[in-house]
Design a protein around this motif. Structure first.
Motif, PDB file in Angstrom:
ATOM      1  N   UNK A 246      16.685  -0.754  46.945  1.00 48.14           N
ATOM      2  CA  UNK A 246      16.945  -2.198  46.880  1.00 48.14           C
ATOM      3  C   UNK A 246      16.030  -2.892  47.890  1.00 48.14           C
ATOM      4  N   UNK A 247      15.084  -3.692  47.404  1.00 48.23           N
ATOM      5  CA  UNK A 247      14.135  -4.301  48.331  1.00 48.23           C
ATOM      6  C   UNK A 247      14.796  -5.372  49.208  1.00 48.23           C
ATOM      7  N   UNK A 248      14.332  -5.477  50.427  1.00 48.71           N
ATOM      8  CA  UNK A 248      14.819  -6.548  51.304  1.00 48.71           C
ATOM      9  C   UNK A 248      14.342  -7.874  50.715  1.00 48.71           C
ATOM     10  N   UNK A 249      15.267  -8.832  50.577  1.00 48.32           N
ATOM     11  CA  UNK A 249      14.917 -10.119  49.979  1.00 48.32           C
ATOM     12  C   UNK A 249      14.817 -10.032  48.466  1.00 48.32           C
ATOM     13  N   UNK A 250      15.333  -8.973  47.884  1.00 47.69           N
ATOM     14  CA  UNK A 250      15.222  -8.811  46.440  1.00 47.69           C
ATOM     15  C   UNK A 250      16.467  -8.203  45.839  1.00 47.69           C
ATOM     16  N   UNK A 251      16.295  -7.633  44.677  1.00 47.46           N
ATOM     17  CA  UNK A 251      17.442  -7.084  43.959  1.00 47.46           C
ATOM     18  C   UNK A 251      17.003  -5.918  43.099  1.00 47.46           C
ATOM     19  N   UNK A 252      17.942  -5.072  42.801  1.00 46.25           N
ATOM     20  CA  UNK A 252      17.685  -3.908  41.962  1.00 46.25           C
ATOM     21  C   UNK A 252      18.638  -3.937  40.778  1.00 46.25           C
ATOM     22  N   UNK A 253      18.071  -3.769  39.594  1.00 44.10           N
ATOM     23  CA  UNK A 253      18.896  -3.766  38.377  1.00 44.10           C
ATOM     24  C   UNK A 253      19.431  -2.360  38.147  1.00 44.10           C
ATOM     25  N   UNK A 254      20.714  -2.273  37.862  1.00 37.98           N
ATOM     26  CA  UNK A 254      21.358  -0.968  37.725  1.00 37.98           C
ATOM     27  C   UNK A 254      22.209  -0.972  36.458  1.00 37.98           C
ATOM     28  N   UNK A 255      22.185   0.122  35.764  1.00 40.19           N
ATOM     29  CA  UNK A 255      23.075   0.260  34.608  1.00 40.19           C
ATOM     30  C   UNK A 255      24.128   1.299  34.947  1.00 40.19           C
ATOM     31  N   UNK A 256      25.358   0.886  34.890  1.00 39.84           N
ATOM     32  CA  UNK A 256      26.450   1.826  35.155  1.00 39.84           C
ATOM     33  C   UNK A 256      27.660   1.374  34.368  1.00 39.84           C
ATOM     34  N   UNK A 257      27.906   2.058  33.269  1.00 39.58           N
ATOM     35  CA  UNK A 257      28.948   1.605  32.351  1.00 39.58           C
ATOM     36  C   UNK A 257      30.350   1.685  32.956  1.00 39.58           C
ATOM     37  N   UNK A 258      30.493   2.413  34.060  1.00 43.33           N
ATOM     38  CA  UNK A 258      31.812   2.463  34.700  1.00 43.33           C
ATOM     39  C   UNK A 258      32.131   1.173  35.441  1.00 43.33           C
ATOM     40  N   UNK A 259      31.096   0.395  35.724  1.00 40.79           N
ATOM     41  CA  UNK A 259      31.300  -0.821  36.515  1.00 40.79           C
ATOM     42  C   UNK A 259      31.100  -2.064  35.642  1.00 40.79           C
ATOM     43  N   UNK A 260      29.954  -2.134  35.001  1.00 40.04           N
ATOM     44  CA  UNK A 260      29.634  -3.243  34.093  1.00 40.04           C
ATOM     45  C   UNK A 260      28.421  -2.791  33.291  1.00 40.04           C
ATOM     46  N   UNK A 261      28.107  -3.520  32.225  1.00 46.03           N
ATOM     47  CA  UNK A 261      26.938  -3.124  31.435  1.00 46.03           C
ATOM     48  C   UNK A 261      25.691  -3.085  32.305  1.00 46.03           C
ATOM     49  N   UNK A 262      25.492  -4.156  33.043  1.00 43.78           N
ATOM     50  CA  UNK A 262      24.341  -4.239  33.944  1.00 43.78           C
ATOM     51  C   UNK A 262      24.796  -4.866  35.254  1.00 43.78           C
ATOM     52  N   UNK A 263      24.278  -4.331  36.340  1.00 43.29           N
ATOM     53  CA  UNK A 263      24.656  -4.812  37.674  1.00 43.29           C
ATOM     54  C   UNK A 263      23.380  -5.120  38.440  1.00 43.29           C
ATOM     55  N   UNK A 264      23.395  -6.213  39.207  1.00 38.44           N
ATOM     56  CA  UNK A 264      22.298  -6.492  40.135  1.00 38.44           C
ATOM     57  C   UNK A 264      22.812  -6.203  41.546  1.00 38.44           C
ATOM     58  N   UNK A 265      22.143  -5.290  42.245  1.00 39.38           N
ATOM     59  CA  UNK A 265      22.462  -5.037  43.650  1.00 39.38           C
ATOM     60  C   UNK A 265      21.423  -5.783  44.476  1.00 39.38           C
ATOM     61  N   UNK A 266      21.866  -6.676  45.351  1.00 40.57           N
ATOM     62  CA  UNK A 266      20.935  -7.495  46.126  1.00 40.57           C
ATOM     63  C   UNK A 266      20.965  -7.092  47.590  1.00 40.57           C
ATOM     64  N   UNK A 267      19.870  -7.386  48.252  1.00 38.07           N
ATOM     65  CA  UNK A 267      19.787  -7.232  49.700  1.00 38.07           C
ATOM     66  C   UNK A 267      18.992  -8.447  50.212  1.00 38.07           C
ATOM     67  N   UNK A 268      19.680  -9.580  50.273  1.00 41.58           N
ATOM     68  CA  UNK A 268      18.982 -10.823  50.613  1.00 41.58           C
ATOM     69  C   UNK A 268      18.536 -10.815  52.069  1.00 41.58           C
TER      70      UNK A 268
END
Ligand code: FES
Length: 335
Positions: A246-268
């Protein structure tokens, strides 16, 4: 004067004129704005036709047919913009009005079955309304009012053989349009692909530390800036991603059907991890991350959210849903 207006209300061409003018403006504006906006044809932009098609493929009843559109999105984007301008011009000039109406209905139908398919309630879809708004013009044409069709008909009556010339011109114009689209699509194949399958925008990847803090996005999770994950009990949720991804000041797209179809993990900010469900609260397309300053946009109808998920402009009327996360060793885990 009154008599003239009374007469006109009985002429279908005059009755249809406001509808014709409105459709002409909307479709010409739509086509020109697509070409003028360089993000529409840029496959790496979340506002591109490529992103829109990718977002709706799983939601659309014709999603199985959208593979070629996604693969050749540049060519289809140009074709779509050209088709919208042609429909708008046809409405404006009253030229080949019925053909333009069929084209407009085709465009509206394709948009209804894709980007508007999830509208709730279903009858609020604007594309469905456009589909039926063309039907009077399909049935009656321009009605002989302010119409190039009427002018051509007069010329044809005055010049025997003109009908044959007109047919030839239509076939020629259609052939030129198809050839132009094929050339543009062919050139798109040679463009360097800018499509992102996973977006990590806005900075360098952190040197993730097992002790970096977890900023949970709901109460009950680790507080921002804390040096460890909550220690009372080990987190049991699924791992979403490695913190280092997860980049600093950015976000990483993640697919994990146990949580949601698509998740954005951010590190602002460095070490401050949060996660958001990418599902747009409007009609369920997956939002795209643009940057920390510009936040998220939905490729379907351009709802805009800031980087924390707060809605800035609709049609979505609520925020993106937060997902509680914690740093567990080198991983970001949902709680
Ligand atoms: S689905 Fe319509 S704005 Fe997102």
């Amino acid at each position: 004067m009154t008599e003239m207006w009374r007469e006109r209300t009985h002429q279908v061409g005059w009755v249809l004129l406001p509808l014709r003018a409105f459709l002409a403006f909307v479709f010409m504006y739509g086509g020109i704005s697509k070409i003028a906006d360089n993000r529409f044809l840029d496959g790496s932009s979340p506002l591109s036709i490529h992103a829109s098609v990718a977002a709706v493929r799983n939601l659309s009843p014709i999603g199985g047919l959208l593979g070629p559109v996604e693969a050749h999105s540049f060519g289809f984007g140009v074709l779509m913009a050209a088709a919208e301008m042609a429909v708008g011009l046809g409405m404006l000039l009253g030229l080949f009005t019925r053909i333009a109406a069929i084209g407009g209905m085709g465009l509206a139908l394709s948009l209804w079955l894709t980007v508007s398919w999830g509208a709730q309630p279903w009858f609020t879809s604007a594309d469905l309304v456009y589909l039926f708004a063309f039907t009077p013009l399909l049935i009656a044409g321009a009605g002989g009012v302010l119409s190039a069709d009427a002018w051509l008909a007069q010329r044809r009556a005055a010049q025997p053989g003109a009908a044959e010339d007109r047919t030839r011109r239509i076939v020629l114009a259609g052939g030129v349009a198809v050839a132009g689209a094929a050339i543009l699509d062919g050139s798109a194949l040679f463009r360097r692909s800018g499509h992102k399958t996973t977006t990590a925008a806005g900075g360098t990847a952190p040197t993730a530390s097992p002790t970096s803090s977890a900023a949970a996005s709901s109460s009950g999770s680790a507080a921002p800036g804390s040096s460890k994950a909550p220690s009372s009990k080990a987190p049991t949720g699924p791992v979403l991603t490695a913190a280092a991804d997860v980049p600093v000041g950015g976000a990483q797209k993640v697919t994990n059907s146990n949580v949601a179809d698509t998740v954005w993990v951010t590190q602002l900010q460095s070490g401050q991890f949060k996660a958001l469900d990418a599902t747009c609260p409007h009609q369920g397309c997956a939002v795209d991350f643009v940057s920390a300053s510009e936040g998220f946009v939905c490729p379907c109808h351009q709802s805009h959210f800031d980087a924390t998920g707060k809605v800035l402009s609709g049609p979505a009327s609520s925020n993106l849903s937060p997902i509680a996360v914690v740093v567990d060793g080198k991983d970001i885990r949902s709680t």
